[in-house]
Scaffold this active site. Structure first.
Site, short mmCIF file in Angstrom:
data_model
loop_
_atom_site.label_atom_id
_atom_site.label_comp_id
_atom_site.label_asym_id
_atom_site.label_seq_id
_atom_site.Cartn_x
_atom_site.Cartn_y
_atom_site.Cartn_z
N PHE B 242 65.71 69.93 90.79
CA PHE B 242 67.07 70.02 90.24
C PHE B 242 67.23 69.27 88.93
O PHE B 242 68.32 68.86 88.57
CB PHE B 242 68.09 69.51 91.27
CG PHE B 242 67.86 70.03 92.66
CD1 PHE B 242 68.01 71.38 92.92
CD2 PHE B 242 67.45 69.20 93.69
CE1 PHE B 242 67.77 71.88 94.19
CE2 PHE B 242 67.20 69.69 94.95
CZ PHE B 242 67.36 71.04 95.22
N ARG B 629 70.14 91.50 84.56
CA ARG B 629 69.38 92.26 85.55
C ARG B 629 68.91 91.31 86.66
O ARG B 629 68.41 90.23 86.39
CB ARG B 629 68.17 92.85 84.84
CG ARG B 629 67.36 93.81 85.67
CD ARG B 629 66.23 94.29 84.78
NE ARG B 629 65.48 95.37 85.38
CZ ARG B 629 64.36 95.84 84.83
NH1 ARG B 629 63.90 95.31 83.70
NH2 ARG B 629 63.71 96.82 85.41
N ASN B 632 65.33 90.07 91.84
CA ASN B 632 65.12 90.06 93.29
C ASN B 632 66.42 89.60 93.95
O ASN B 632 66.75 88.42 93.92
CB ASN B 632 63.97 89.09 93.61
CG ASN B 632 63.67 89.02 95.10
OD1 ASN B 632 64.53 89.27 95.94
ND2 ASN B 632 62.44 88.65 95.44
N PRO B 633 67.16 90.54 94.53
CA PRO B 633 68.48 90.19 95.07
C PRO B 633 68.41 89.11 96.15
O PRO B 633 69.37 88.37 96.35
CB PRO B 633 68.98 91.51 95.68
CG PRO B 633 68.09 92.57 95.17
CD PRO B 633 66.82 91.96 94.70
N THR B 635 66.04 86.40 96.48
CA THR B 635 65.88 85.05 95.93
C THR B 635 67.06 84.73 95.01
O THR B 635 67.48 83.57 94.92
CB THR B 635 64.55 84.92 95.14
OG1 THR B 635 64.47 85.95 94.17
CG2 THR B 635 63.35 84.99 96.06
N GLY B 705 69.57 79.85 87.88
CA GLY B 705 69.42 78.51 88.45
C GLY B 705 70.67 77.67 88.39
O GLY B 705 70.89 76.81 89.22
N GLU B 706 71.50 77.93 87.41
CA GLU B 706 72.63 77.03 87.19
C GLU B 706 74.01 77.68 87.28
O GLU B 706 74.99 77.03 87.62
CB GLU B 706 72.44 76.31 85.84
CG GLU B 706 71.44 75.18 86.00
CD GLU B 706 70.55 74.93 84.81
OE1 GLU B 706 70.01 75.90 84.25
OE2 GLU B 706 70.37 73.76 84.45
#
Lengths: 334, 739
Positions: B242, B629, B632-633, B635, B705-706
């Site tokens: 993180f 886009r 990978n739905p 993850t 990620g954020e």
């Protein structure tokens, strides 16, 4: 962690003699608190007596119609025991409000009573703490004291006892069976834990050479009217800011007997029999509950970060009594 | 590209390794003759070590050495040698450099022994005498001394535009409030650890918990004067970071130093309390003054930021860019000042600056919407922005309207009663709140390598990291799709300093950055395969250009005539090749310069607040994300869920409590530093709205990620207000603040 020696006891007699023979000896069972504290040098026993093989795991009825919880019965086995669930649901609920499933599987009932405070300073050996190192001072009084006491504290220590189970046991007026070199004795739960006074290093009145063998519940379980209400900073795996255990004996909507114990507010589960007596013979109503709540926190003193607990305790007592008495919240001016 | 790997909810390719314990983390690499180091931490916040007595520790049988500032090896002397890829301007902390103590829990000695238990015991025997000095850890006391740094680590605050003061004065509706959040620590599940392996002849292999192996490698080379070929850093798995792994932490220094000195492999793992001894999200106080016209037009934003830093580095993060990004406003002024304290330097923590700045701005905007008397969603749409005003550039894409629409619909926002305290259920007050957020969608330069064997196995590699986000999986998907191979035929390698260079894994840029490099290297591999086919004169591909062929089902074939096809394995065998290798370096396009790339989100939250007891339950969260886009739905959803959970923690629970009697974070374990538990998390729905972006990078991805965390805390704070009528402007919102 300091080096220590270790023996395993086969029966209560040998456990007691091991504990009394070795200076600085501690008993270990579930180890869910002791081992943590040893790893960070807060507790430094020179000898451990492992009592996990003692035959103290059973839960059975007493001749008087109560229940005897073996000292080594796990918190989980106790909470889910049929007799406990049916006759002492208050105890079951309190246990399940504490710790995590993993810890409850390992932790024992006697160990639960003996767990140490969660005061931040007690846990940090680089700070002053009279409980950890008598005479060094109390860092919490002028430090961060969110989880600290509002009742019964002293200038030497404002720590709280962290157990949920013990709060229910206080309301149930359990009796603690102990064995020492001089034989057996029974300590009422009210006298088991101590207030800090000027000896905060002593959490309980259990002598260094005594071990707990059982916890006895009287036949009175308050299975119809009970509540364990726990307020905390997250929904699980957090110690109580204020918790309330209530058991009521009622006839219709009249209270015959009320038991109220508070957790998270003092160095021991907090009872106030005089305040409880205010409810004897009274109707269950918000109007009658409020003076009891006020009486409970009478004389309470908070610190920089925990003064809110006084009002929280007051409101929690009323809420818990309403729930236990099955009083409809909304028809009582709420 | 007929395997359709991209966009598939592919399970994690490393999932089995992780759940069966096969995936090994930095402290799990066991080598022969491994020694164990335990760090001794200072007990004071500031001063000097007068005397350190290590004799008792050294007498413990099995103790190999106690390293202190007195007997440490010679180290580099310039700041630049200690400055890593993520270092803020200033003079980085140097472990064991001298007897000075700069912050509490500073590492002051390393005890190395044959076993961990012996080292830990011996560490408790090290006796330290200090000369203490006055220290400052109280942010509020030091705030009057806040200063503008010579250089910002983050974006330099843009000059004001318009006439903010005048516009504010003349605005019909105003809000002027102060918002704050405390210091917070990353607390990944895996604690920081390094296993340094002595390979002989001054060469070492280092397993480190880090978000970029090249950063650790450079640091070791700089500090210890090692040549690149003598130090290899590996970090195949990271148990969460993180941001805590963006900078090499002191356990790396300690393990490498001990290994080089003892010529023996050494592991150093930090304890949970020691996880509170380095970087953290800085305590930040924000003053926000907003003005709106009677019709709800946002007329002015003035945003002043005060944020904690250490005495030795000027840490700053992007707190002040958000007024220019989130809303259209003609009159804006921002400032960012630092408050120096005797603590360790703060460190990027998930959406650094974003969680902070968006929290305050989105709460203030909410307050203003009530003053104007507009629905909070309507108010935000009224001031919708299509241009980044800081940069004066259009967004590369922005489907935020769609986020509001789909999010509001799924949440049932239309049934909201506008008045605070107007929705209840028994003794619970119900509140519905909203917030929107954004995060930069950056692409950085990155290298990648591809190796295709004659057995048909494709290995693609880059020195990037997978901090639990799913890098292994999505890179495998991209490579499989590009080369028309089943995902089982693809292996992606990362976390090794011998692989092609890649930036730190952070900033939500890994999917776009490394993904683009993987795509590019596969395209080059394709070209090379075509060239190989064209080497024989009778090849049916002889006249084909690369745009005329496709890779699918393990074959190369002509798009126009799929019967003209050759299996890749056969192509290699026919040409007597064991394998083909290509390397590539991808860079952001020039076109990107003309746009401002951001991901966006709208978060809708329901809370139930006990009217008497103040307990807050986040019963429902709907978060709608426009993140380009979606590779990978599955993850991707996990990323957003994690952000929501952490947002709940930020709003209601997290606080590193500084005790000023000691200048020490005092709730330094996970029993007392609260993060959400399962019981705190209820219904969470994640929506990804369709968003095409041909500018942001060749894949059209934005990184996730954020964006998942940035607007959760303000949405919760706004919901708490709607429920209770109380504005709590200092996080965390604990029960005592609302009861």
């Amino acid at each position: 962690m300091k080096p220590f020696t270790y023996t395993r006891a086969d029966d209560v007699t040998s456990a007691v003699s091991e504990v009394s023979r070795q200076e600085g000896a501690k008993v270990i069972a579930g180890g869910t608190n002791l081992l943590d504290l040893m790893k960070i040098d807060v507790m430094q026993p020179r000898h451990l007596v492992d009592i996990t093989r003692l035959a103290l795991t059973t839960i059975e009825k007493t001749a008087e119609g109560g229940l005897l919880l073996g000292a080594l019965a796990t918190n989980a086995d106790t909470a889910y025991h049929e007799q406990v669930e049916q006759r002492y649901p208050l105890l079951s609920h309190a246990i399940l409000a504490g710790a995590t499933a993993q810890l409850r599987n390992k932790a024992t009932d006697a160990g639960n009573l003996l767990q140490r405070t969660r005061c931040y300073y007690f846990y940090d050996t680089h700070t002053a703490c009279n409980k950890r190192e008598p005479g060094t001072g109390c860092s919490a009084i002028h430090g961060y004291n969110r989880n600290h006491a509002i009742l019964g504290h002293s200038e030497h220590c404002i720590a709280t006892h962290p157990s949920d189970m013990a709060v229910a046991l206080a309301a149930l007026e359990a009796r603690i069976h102990v064995t020492g070199p001089q034989g057996e004795r029974t300590i009422p739960i009210a006298d088991f834990h101590r207030l800090p006074g000027d000896t905060p290093e002593k959490d309980t009145n259990l002598a260094d050479d005594e071990i707990i063998t059982a916890i006895e519940l009287s036949p009175k379980g308050f299975a119809r009217h009970y509540t364990y209400l726990k307020n905390r900073d997250r929904a699980s795996y957090a110690f109580a800011l204020v918790s309330v255990a209530v058991g009521l004996d009622m006839e219709g909507d009249t209270i015959q007997e009320a038991r109220i114990a508070l957790g998270g507010v003092a160095h021991k589960p907090w009872r106030n029999p005089e305040a409880e007596a205010l409810l004897t013979g009274k109707k269950a109503s918000r109007e009658n509950f409020q003076p009891v709540a006020d009486a409970y926190v009478h004389g309470a003193k908070g610190f920089e970060h925990n003064s809110f607990k006084i009002e929280l305790a007051r409101r929690s007592i009323v809420r818990a009594l309403m729930q236990a008495a099955h009083v409809d919240q909304n028809s009582n001016g709420n | 590209m007929a395997t359709n790997q991209i966009g598939k909810p592919q399970n994690r390719v490393d999932g089995r390794d992780k759940v069966t314990g096969q995936a090994r983390y930095a402290a799990e690499f066991n080598v022969k003759d491994l020694a164990y180091g335990v760090v001794v931490s200072s007990a004071i916040a500031k001063g000097r070590i007068k005397e350190m007595d290590t004799s008792e520790a050294l007498r413990v049988e099995g103790v190999l050495e106690v390293f202190t500032s007195e007997n440490r090896p010679k180290l580099a002397s310039y700041d630049t040698s200690f400055q890593d890829e993520d270092a803020p301007p200033g003079s980085p902390f140097r472990p064991l450099f001298n007897r000075d103590v700069l912050f509490n829990m500073q590492p002051i000695a390393l005890v190395v022994a044959e076993t961990y238990e012996l080292a830990r015991y011996a560490a408790s025997l090290v006796k330290v005498e200090y000369e203490t000095e006055e220290y400052a850890t109280d942010f509020e006391k030091e705030r009057p001394n806040a200063y503008v740094p010579e250089e910002y680590k983050s974006t330099t605050p843009p000059d004001p535009w318009g006439k903010p003061e005048t516009a504010l004065k003349e605005a019909e509706h105003k809000v002027a409030e102060e918002y704050s959040h405390p210091s917070q620590h990353h607390n990944p599940m895996e604690m920081h650890a390094t296993t340094a392996v002595w390979e002989g002849d001054g060469r070492i292999t280092v397993y480190d918990k880090i978000q970029g192996v090249l950063n650790s490698q450079e640091y070791i080379m700089g500090v210890f004067g090692l040549a690149k070929e003598d130090v290899r850093v590996l970090s195949p798995f990271v148990g969460g970071a993180f941001g805590s792994g963006l900078r090499p932490q002191y356990q790396l220094f300690m393990a490498v130093m001990a290994t080089l000195e003892l010529k023996r492999s050494v592991r150093v793992a930090l304890t949970r309390p020691q996880m509170f001894s380095f970087g953290h999200r800085p305590k930040t106080v924000q003053q926000l003054s907003l003005g709106a016209a009677a019709d709800g037009t946002l007329e002015a934003v003035v945003h002043h930021v005060f944020a904690e830093t250490s005495r030795f580095e000027d840490y700053s993060e992007d707190v002040i860019i958000w007024p220019g990004v989130l809303y259209k406003c003609d009159n804006v002024k921002v400032s960012h000042k630092l408050v120096g304290l005797d603590v360790y330097t703060p460190l990027d923590m998930r959406a650094p600056g974003g969680t902070t700045g968006i929290y305050a701005l989105e709460c203030a905007i909410d307050e203003l919407s009530y003053k104007v008397g507009m629905d909070p969603v309507e108010f935000r749409l009224k001031n919708y922005s299509v241009r980044d005003q800081n940069e004066d550039k259009p967004f590369s894409s922005k489907e935020l309207r769609e986020c509001y629409r789909q999010g509001a619909e799924l949440f049932g926002w239309k049934d909201r009663k506008p008045q605070p305290r107007s929705m209840r259920e028994g003794h619970n007050l119900i509140g519905w709140g909203v917030a929107n957020g954004a995060w930069e969608a950056t692409q950085k330069p990155s290298g990648a390598k591809a190796v295709l064997t004659k057995e048909g196995k494709l290995t693609v590699s880059s020195a990037t990291a997978d901090i639990g986000t799913g890098t292994y999986t999505i890179m495998s998907q991209i490579a499989a799709e590009c080369m028309g191979l089943p995902i089982e035929a693809v292996e992606f390698k990362l976390g090794d300093s011998s692989l092609p260079q890649s930036p730190l894994e952070g900033g939500s840029w890994t999917a776009s950055t490394v993904g683009s490099a993987v795509k590019l290297v596969c395209e080059k591999l394709g070209e090379k395969l075509l060239e190989l086919a064209q080497e024989s004169d009778d090849s049916p591909f002889k006249e084909a250009g690369i745009e005329e062929v496709e890779f699918t089902d393990g074959q190369m074939r002509l798009k126009e005539n799929s019967s003209v096809a050759i299996p890749l394995t056969q192509l290699l065998r026919d040409n007597k090749k064991d394998n083909i290798q290509v390397e590539a370096e991808s860079k952001p396009s020039d076109e990107q310069e003309n746009y401002s790339p951001y991901s966006h989100s709208a978060v809708f939250v329901e809370v139930k607040v006990d009217e008497d007891l103040g307990t807050i339950k986040v019963t429902r969260v709907v978060t709608a994300v426009a993140g380009g886009r979606i590779l990978n739905p599955k993850t991707a959803r996990s990323q957003i869920l994690g952000g929501v959970v952490w947002g709940i923690g930020m709003a209601l629970e997290e606080e590193s409590v500084m005790d000023h009697q000691y200048g020490r974070f005092i709730n330094h374990d996970l029993a007392e530093y609260h993060v959400p538990v399962n019981a705190d998390v209820h219904d969470v729905e994640v929506i990804f709205v369709d968003e095409e972006d041909s500018i942001v990078n060749p894949l059209g991805v934005k990184g996730l990620g954020e964006i998942g965390i940035v607007s959760v805390a303000p949405a919760i704070a706004n919901a708490v207000y709607h429920a209770t009528g109380k504005r709590v402007r200092d996080l965390p919102i604990t029960l005592d603040k609302v009861m």
